[in-house]
Motif scaffolding. Structure first.
Motif, short mmCIF file in Angstrom:
data_model
loop_
_atom_site.label_atom_id
_atom_site.label_comp_id
_atom_site.label_asym_id
_atom_site.label_seq_id
_atom_site.Cartn_x
_atom_site.Cartn_y
_atom_site.Cartn_z
N ARG A 196 0.66 -1.22 -0.19
CA ARG A 196 -0.51 0.05 -0.01
C ARG A 196 0.88 1.00 -0.24
NH1 ARG A 196 -4.96 1.75 3.29
NH2 ARG A 196 -5.25 3.74 2.11
N CYS A 197 1.79 0.87 0.79
CA CYS A 197 2.79 2.28 0.70
C CYS A 197 3.44 2.57 -0.36
CB CYS A 197 3.59 1.97 2.08
SG CYS A 197 3.07 2.25 3.54
N ASP B 39 1.27 4.05 -2.74
CA ASP B 39 0.62 5.05 -2.16
C ASP B 39 1.83 6.41 -2.89
OD1 ASP B 39 -0.86 5.04 -1.29
OD2 ASP B 39 -1.25 5.33 0.83
N VAL C 130 4.45 9.91 2.49
CA VAL C 130 4.22 9.12 2.94
C VAL C 130 4.83 8.62 3.98
CG1 VAL C 130 3.78 6.60 1.90
CG2 VAL C 130 3.22 8.29 0.09
N SER D 168 3.44 10.30 6.97
CA SER D 168 2.39 9.57 7.12
C SER D 168 1.36 8.90 6.96
CB SER D 168 1.78 10.84 6.68
OG SER D 168 0.00 10.46 7.16
N ARG E 229 -0.13 5.90 5.43
CA ARG E 229 -2.18 5.58 5.85
C ARG E 229 -2.35 3.74 5.67
NH1 ARG E 229 -5.35 7.24 1.63
NH2 ARG E 229 -4.47 6.28 0.27
N CYS E 230 -1.22 2.73 5.98
CA CYS E 230 -1.37 1.51 6.03
C CYS E 230 -1.55 0.28 7.98
CB CYS E 230 -0.41 0.94 5.16
SG CYS E 230 1.65 0.74 6.26
N GLU E 231 -2.47 -0.50 7.28
CA GLU E 231 -1.83 -0.75 8.31
C GLU E 231 -1.08 -2.35 9.25
OE1 GLU E 231 -5.71 -3.08 9.61
OE2 GLU E 231 -6.14 -1.73 8.35
N ALA F 259 0.68 0.92 11.20
CA ALA F 259 0.03 0.88 12.20
C ALA F 259 -0.01 -0.07 13.70
CB ALA F 259 -1.90 1.36 12.00
#
Length: 98
Positions: A30-31, A34, A82, A85, A87-89, A92
């Motif tokens: 995902r990153c 992005d 990216v 910040s 945005r991926c799980e 997190a």
């Protein structure tokens, strides 16, 4: 085939070549997607309707030093954005465990 933006291939290959030296906060799919999306929005598209012309477009960007440098610069800026910040799980979950 339809039409294809060869710049997607150029950006993907360049990102894969330099990703280890970019200090990415996360390099999950995902990153990376992005980063590619941001970079592609800042670069001019290079569409082909016939895949046999794709190598010519790729070679053109490799031979053009200024163009290649511009692509790396745009990718690096996108990677920094990216990474600041994600945005991926994946990121997190890693952050919660630290």
């Amino acid at each position: 085939m339809g039409v294809h933006n060869v710049m997607e291939d150029v950006v993907r290959d360049t990102l894969m070549t330099y990703k280890n030296s970019m200090n990415l906060a996360c390099d999950c799919e995902r990153c990376l997607n992005d980063i590619m999306a941001l970079a592609l929005n800042d670069l001019p598209p290079r569409y082909v309707a016939n895949s046999k012309f794709s190598p010519y477009i790729r070679a053109e960007h490799q031979a053009d030093r200024q163009g290649a440098t511009n692509i790396i610069t745009v990718i690096a800026k996108s990677a920094a954005k990216v990474s600041s910040s994600p945005r991926c799980e994946t990121y997190a979950q890693t952050k919660q465990h630290n």
